[in-house]
Design an enzyme around this catalytic site. Structure first.
Site, PDB file in Angstrom:
ATOM      1  N   HIS A   1       9.880   6.650   1.693  1.00 25.02           N
ATOM      2  CA  HIS A   1      10.205   5.473   0.882  1.00 25.02           C
ATOM      3  C   HIS A   1      11.496   5.677   0.104  1.00 25.02           C
ATOM      4  O   HIS A   1      12.232   4.733  -0.151  1.00 25.02           O
ATOM      5  CB  HIS A   1       9.035   5.125  -0.040  1.00 25.02           C
ATOM      6  CG  HIS A   1       7.912   4.496   0.716  1.00 25.02           C
ATOM      7  ND1 HIS A   1       6.709   5.117   0.921  1.00 25.02           N
ATOM      8  CD2 HIS A   1       7.854   3.324   1.381  1.00 25.02           C
ATOM      9  CE1 HIS A   1       5.957   4.326   1.662  1.00 25.02           C
ATOM     10  NE2 HIS A   1       6.617   3.236   1.953  1.00 25.02           N
TER      11      HIS A   1
ATOM     12  N   GLU B   1       0.122  -1.497  11.156  1.00 24.10           N
ATOM     13  CA  GLU B   1       0.765  -0.202  10.906  1.00 24.10           C
ATOM     14  C   GLU B   1      -0.199   0.956  11.079  1.00 24.10           C
ATOM     15  O   GLU B   1       0.143   2.115  10.859  1.00 24.10           O
ATOM     16  CB  GLU B   1       1.434  -0.181   9.530  1.00 24.10           C
ATOM     17  CG  GLU B   1       0.585  -0.610   8.381  1.00 24.10           C
ATOM     18  CD  GLU B   1       1.354  -0.650   7.059  1.00 24.10           C
ATOM     19  OE1 GLU B   1       2.498  -0.181   7.004  1.00 24.10           O
ATOM     20  OE2 GLU B   1       0.783  -1.145   6.084  1.00 24.10           O
TER      21      GLU B   1
ATOM     22  N   ASP C   1       4.873   3.309   9.285  1.00 23.15           N
ATOM     23  CA  ASP C   1       3.539   3.898   9.277  1.00 23.15           C
ATOM     24  C   ASP C   1       2.946   3.948  10.681  1.00 23.15           C
ATOM     25  O   ASP C   1       2.241   4.895  11.021  1.00 23.15           O
ATOM     26  CB  ASP C   1       2.620   3.117   8.334  1.00 23.15           C
ATOM     27  CG  ASP C   1       2.854   3.544   6.903  1.00 23.15           C
ATOM     28  OD1 ASP C   1       2.903   4.765   6.659  1.00 23.15           O
ATOM     29  OD2 ASP C   1       2.996   2.679   6.030  1.00 23.15           O
TER      30      ASP C   1
ATOM     31  N   CYS D   1       8.743  -5.412  10.452  1.00 22.80           N
ATOM     32  CA  CYS D   1       9.441  -5.180   9.182  1.00 22.80           C
ATOM     33  C   CYS D   1       9.671  -3.695   8.909  1.00 22.80           C
ATOM     34  O   CYS D   1      10.196  -3.331   7.866  1.00 22.80           O
ATOM     35  CB  CYS D   1       8.686  -5.830   8.026  1.00 22.80           C
ATOM     36  SG  CYS D   1       7.025  -5.197   7.835  1.00 22.80           S
TER      37      CYS D   1
HETATM   38  C1  PEP Z   1       6.050   0.226   7.460  1.00 22.13           C
HETATM   39  O1  PEP Z   1       5.138   1.039   7.351  1.00 22.13           O
HETATM   40  O2  PEP Z   1       6.754   0.100   8.493  1.00 22.13           O
HETATM   41  C2  PEP Z   1       6.377  -0.654   6.331  1.00 22.13           C
HETATM   42  C3  PEP Z   1       7.255  -1.643   6.455  1.00 22.13           C
HETATM   43  O3  PEP Z   1       5.767  -0.400   5.142  1.00 22.13           O
HETATM   44  P1  PEP Z   1       6.231   0.755   4.111  1.00 22.13           P
HETATM   45  O4  PEP Z   1       7.487   1.375   4.654  1.00 22.13           O
HETATM   46  O5  PEP Z   1       6.417   0.103   2.793  1.00 22.13           O
HETATM   47  O6  PEP Z   1       5.057   1.681   4.154  1.00 22.13           O
HETATM   48 MG    MG Z   2       3.793   0.857   5.667  1.00 21.36          MG
END
Ligand code: PEP
Ligand code: MG
Length: 584
Positions: A195, A438, A462, A509
């Site tokens: 993140h 995910e 994920d 996303c």
């Molecule tokens: C993902 O897991 O691809 C996602 C968009 O969520 P995050 O990166 O916030 O876990």
């Molecule tokens: Mg995620």
């Protein structure tokens, strides 16, 4: 002499500046026994160090620039209070007297005792207080050890223009450091989809993660160049090298400016397929960046950032204001608000029961935590529903893995709607509720989820981590993180097919959607909705407008069927390089 260290690109770009070593860790100290006559002097030495630490902190507190988030002052106040606490002042003094230990060692022993008490606490919030003990102890230790370089804090404006080096940075640190105007960062830990790395890209901080053992080579105030795309840090560069990188930085800026022209063009492939190109945002302020690049909406609003860097949770009203601001600012374009995804590296102080557990990525995270804590979840659902009265809002649920979780969420949403009606508060009765795909279980059963949900959004960060059993923040196994793994491609393809068959829109996303190297592959797989950080949007659009979706389809299907790694690699390069011929 110039030398170079290698790492993994977190966010592209070039940063040139002086290094600031942001040390959250313990200071190395040694143990020795004092002669009796030295004991009193040692106690005095400790008292002096504690007093100096207090004076230092008070000075930093006094210099906090106007406009700095109030929580930064809160951190400093908490540390000042700790310096008054007998556990950190009297107890080490007693150890010096009883054991005849040197002050540094007495302090370390007391620190270990305090930390072990914190670590055993069930309460996640109190457990995180151990970091505060470490910060305060490290400050006293540095004074004892006469490591006298001016010590900056995250709240210190002296960080402007520096390149921060840390063993690791939390997403919360990253937000605060950006506010202080740092120009880049380097960490020893972390991978490209942690993140912190995602945040670095959205905040446009040129940065490298996974620069192993860098602490052995980097010193405070070193002049460094971070060439993030090439994955290198150049330490002590000579003048011609600095000039070269200054030129490169200007060139990158020129290219960026040239791409801005694409903002006004439709995201349409050369064979006329319209693509929905939306933006991922973390904070309401990111909407401006999304609007600048003409995003077709917000495809992912990671609401957890509203909960970070503060001592208490935002209530329904505060959340409503934040979501409403985004909806209003998007002026009729859809806004996909994701419910809280806490846990793993995104912990917040106020979510007291967000237990890290033995394996946080597989633990009480995201929707699991929200369903366990309706008191945390309900205000958010109500706030999102209320914001839906102001414009098109979609409600997105992270990390669904079982159908029973989906049913529980739908029930809670229905309950919140009834309560809002009862309270006379407006909301969109047609608000679409969707799921992040995910977890592999959700991808395999996408059809079962699609029966009850209005849309799906593939979270590749994920999905890849869970499919390939690779912790996305563990740099030891990062080399295995492979978006092109056949298992990953099959899960994506399967989910897209389900969506097409059942008439349920499927977006992506995760970071894979934002990497222009994968754009043509995803188009060939059938993806028609991309949600990417605003600063990646125009690059992805550029690839979309120069792609022939129809021609990509058969190539991608050959890739899906191929078992030979060399053939797969060659096919991928062919797909990525398959620019549509210029019309005319
Ligand atoms: C993902 O897991 O691809 C996602 C968009 O969520 P995050 O990166 O916030 O876990
Ligand atoms: Mg995620």
């Amino acid at each position: 002499m110039t030398f170079c260290l290698q790492g993994i690109c977190a966010a592209k770009g070039i940063a040139i500046g002086r290094l600031y070593v942001f040390d959250r860790g313990q200071v190395e100290v040694s143990e020795y026994t004092l002669d009796f006559p030295e004991v009193d002097r040692e106690v005095e030495r400790l008292r002096f160090a504690v007093e100096s630490a207090r004076a230092e902190l008070a000075e930093v507190r006094r210099q906090i620039p106007i406009g700095t988030p109030s929580e930064i002052a809160g951190f400093l106040d908490a540390h000042l209070l700790m310096l008054e606490d007998t556990a950190l002042t009297r107890a080490p003094e007693e150890l010096i007297r009883e054991r005849r230990w040197n002050a540094e060692w007495a302090l370390k022993v007391q620190r270990d005792a305090l930390v072990s008490v914190f670590e055993e606490m069930d309460d996640a919030y109190l457990r995180t207080r151990k970091d505060d003990v470490d910060h305060v102890v490290a400050r006293i230790q540095r004074i004892l050890l006469r490591q006298t370089r001016p010590h900056h804090d995250v709240g210190d404006s002296g960080l402007a223009g520096t390149i921060v080096f840390a063993h690791d940075l939390t997403p919360a640190d990253t937000v605060l450091l950006r506010q202080q105007g740092i120009s880049g960062f380097i960490t020893e830990m972390g991978g490209p989809t942690s993140h912190t790395a995602i945040l670095a890209r959205s905040l446009r901080i040129p940065s490298l993660v996974g620069v192993h053992q860098a602490r052995l080579y980097l010193r405070d105030d070193d002049l460094v160049v971070v060439d993030a795309r090439a994955g290198v840090v150049l330490v002590d560069p000579d003048e011609p090298l600095v000039r070269y990188y200054q030129r490169r930085r200007r060139e990158i800026e020129r290219h960026r400016a040239a791409r801005r022209k694409l903002a006004g063009m439709p995201a349409r492939t050369s064979d006329g397929v319209d693509i929905v190109l939306q933006a991922n945002i973390e904070l309401p302020g990111d909407v401006q960046a999304a609007r600048r690049v003409n995003a077709a909406g917000v495809g992912l609003y990671r609401t957890e950032y509203l909960f970070m860097n503060r001592e208490s949770l935002p209530d329904e009203e505060e959340q409503y204001e934040a979501y409403a601001a985004v909806v209003r600012a998007m002026r009729g374009a859809p806004v996909t608000i994701r419910t809280l995804d806490l846990g793993v590296d995104k912990d917040v102080a106020g979510a007291r029961r967000a237990s890290p557990g033995p394996n946080p990525a597989l633990g009480l995270r995201a929707i699991r935590l929200c369903l366990r804590e309706p008191a945390l979840f309900r205000p958010q659902l109500r706030a999102i529903l209320r914001a839906s009265a102001l414009g098109p809002v979609r409600l997105l649920v992270p990390m669904l893995s079982s159908l029973s979780e989906m049913h529980q969420v739908l029930q809670l949403v229905a309950e919140c709607r009834r309560n809002l009606e009862h309270d006379g508060l407006a909301f969109d009765p047609q608000i679409p509720v969707g799921a992040m795909i995910e977890v592999p279980a959700a991808a395999v059963c996408a059809d079962l989820f699609a029966r009850r949900l209005a849309f799906l959004s593939i979270g590749t960060n994920d999905l890849i981590q869970y499919t390939l059993a690779i912790d996305r923040i563990d740099d030891e196994v990062n080399y295995l993180y492979d978006p092109l793994h056949p298992a990953v491609l099959r899960l994506i393809h399967g989910t897209l097919e389900v969506g097409a068959r059942m008439g349920v829109p499927v977006a992506m996303c995760g970071e894979m959607a934002a990497n222009p190297r994968y754009t043509r592959l995803l188009l060939g797989l059938g993806l028609r909705e991309f949600s990417v950080p605003p600063n990646a949007l125009l690059e992805v659009k550029q690839i979309i407008t120069t792609s022939d979706a129809g021609a990509l389809h058969p190539l991608v299907h050959r890739l899906l069927r191929s078992a030979d790694p060399n053939m797969r690699a060659a096919l991928f390069e062919e797909i990525h390089g398959a620019a549509a011929p210029h019309p005319g």
